[in-house]
Scaffold this motif. Sequence first.
Motif, PDB file in Angstrom:
ATOM      1  N   ARG A  20    -121.973   3.333  -7.075  1.00  0.00           N
ATOM      2  CA  ARG A  20    -121.556   4.732  -7.095  1.00  0.00           C
ATOM      3  C   ARG A  20    -121.333   5.166  -8.534  1.00  0.00           C
ATOM      4  O   ARG A  20    -120.675   4.460  -9.303  1.00  0.00           O
ATOM      5  CB  ARG A  20    -120.278   4.927  -6.279  1.00  0.00           C
ATOM      6  N   ARG A  31    -120.183  14.314  -3.325  1.00  0.00           N
ATOM      7  CA  ARG A  31    -120.604  13.562  -2.142  1.00  0.00           C
ATOM      8  C   ARG A  31    -121.748  14.333  -1.495  1.00  0.00           C
ATOM      9  O   ARG A  31    -121.598  15.498  -1.143  1.00  0.00           O
ATOM     10  CB  ARG A  31    -119.435  13.395  -1.173  1.00  0.00           C
ATOM     11  N   GLY A  67    -123.996  19.444  -1.543  1.00  0.00           N
ATOM     12  CA  GLY A  67    -122.964  18.419  -1.500  1.00  0.00           C
ATOM     13  C   GLY A  67    -121.577  19.021  -1.604  1.00  0.00           C
ATOM     14  O   GLY A  67    -121.404  20.250  -1.696  1.00  0.00           O
ATOM     15  N   VAL A  70    -115.974  15.785  -4.782  1.00  0.00           N
ATOM     16  CA  VAL A  70    -114.877  14.873  -4.440  1.00  0.00           C
ATOM     17  C   VAL A  70    -114.020  14.535  -5.647  1.00  0.00           C
ATOM     18  O   VAL A  70    -112.889  14.073  -5.507  1.00  0.00           O
ATOM     19  CB  VAL A  70    -115.394  13.577  -3.779  1.00  0.00           C
ATOM     20  N   GLU A 125    -125.753   8.701  -1.710  1.00  0.00           N
ATOM     21  CA  GLU A 125    -124.501   9.080  -1.066  1.00  0.00           C
ATOM     22  C   GLU A 125    -123.608   9.883  -2.006  1.00  0.00           C
ATOM     23  O   GLU A 125    -122.814  10.719  -1.555  1.00  0.00           O
ATOM     24  CB  GLU A 125    -123.790   7.832  -0.558  1.00  0.00           C
ATOM     25  N   TYR A 126    -123.732   9.629  -3.311  1.00  0.00           N
ATOM     26  CA  TYR A 126    -122.979  10.373  -4.314  1.00  0.00           C
ATOM     27  C   TYR A 126    -123.886  10.626  -5.517  1.00  0.00           C
ATOM     28  O   TYR A 126    -124.801   9.853  -5.803  1.00  0.00           O
ATOM     29  CB  TYR A 126    -121.752   9.587  -4.796  1.00  0.00           C
ATOM     30  N   GLY A 353    -123.951  12.891   4.780  1.00  0.00           N
ATOM     31  CA  GLY A 353    -122.556  13.098   5.185  1.00  0.00           C
ATOM     32  C   GLY A 353    -122.389  14.485   5.771  1.00  0.00           C
ATOM     33  O   GLY A 353    -123.313  15.299   5.787  1.00  0.00           O
TER      34      GLY A 353
END
Length: 358
Positions: A20, A31, A67, A70, A125-126, A353
């Motif tokens: 990450r 995210r 996204g 975060v 994912e990120y 996500g």
Amino acid sequence: MRTIGVREGEREPTLIEKPRPDPSDGEALVRTLRVGVDGTDHEVIAGGHGGTPAGDDHLVLGHEAVGQVVDSNGTALSEGDVVVPTVRRPPNGGNEYFEHGEADMAPEGSYHERGIVGAHGFMAEYFTSPAEDLVRIPASQADLGFLIEPISISEKAFELAETSRSSFTWEPESALVLGNGSLGLLTLAMLDRDDRYERLYCLGRRDRPDPTIDIMEDLGATYVDSRKTPVDRMPEVYEHVDFVYEATGYARHPFQSVQALAPNGVAALLGVPGPGEFEVDAGAFHSEMVLHNKAMVGSVNSGRRHFEAASRSLLELPRRFLDDLVTGVYDVSEFERAFDDGDTVIKTAVEFGTYEER
């Protein structure tokens, strides 16, 4: 974290585990929610376009992303913001285009494009990004925000076309979209929301029954089968049109479009062709451009203001149209399905996500 990329020498997307990322100063950590798949992704995978970042043996794909922040990391963004990233980034050392905030006008070779050439994309994912390259959008667009990048491409093309006609009162009534892929259909829907356009046409090479033809006709547009009516025969079969939007990359289309345009018309070229040679009546082309005050503009990429305009346009597009356009959203565990390109596939996305309300 899971990413989807393509390795050098391979011609299929694959899952690649990567750590990450940590945001640097001025960057936020995002995210990923969804990432769209388009023709450029297929070209990159096939090796016909783009390139890996220096020193890497793979490229993380994806340039149409949405996204949720975060970690704002001290930027003006807030945790929970829904954002869409722009695509271009400065190469090592940067240049005047980025210094002036005009990355979308940089010529080939003077930029990196995330997920395309020189920089990893957003199918992860990120991801991290400088805050100035993240565009806030309403939380209500968390599900379809991946459409904002392609819509922004058309926003810029419209802007360039309008600017080319700014020396007089341009009142277009008809438009022809060349290409019935997702970009062409999005553009058709945007033109349909413009009260000036009374007659819309969309050109493709499909036999009925076909879902893209259904979408065209639901929007009130006329389907033009290029096998029966090439672009330069539009005037004799239908009419001269005020605006042509070229999204196929077929090398003959720019020259044929000039013949299809009405006096004072403008054509916007967005497709990128491969090599091709054919005969052209240069005199007729030149005369049409000069004697009938026609114009032609080329457009690629888009700037922040076009992304902001695209978010507003997305709010105006009919939900039924969007539901028909997006033919599949697939979890990262079955990402291969998002890269299928059969005749019933129009627009797909990979889901990493879901939106979390803060």
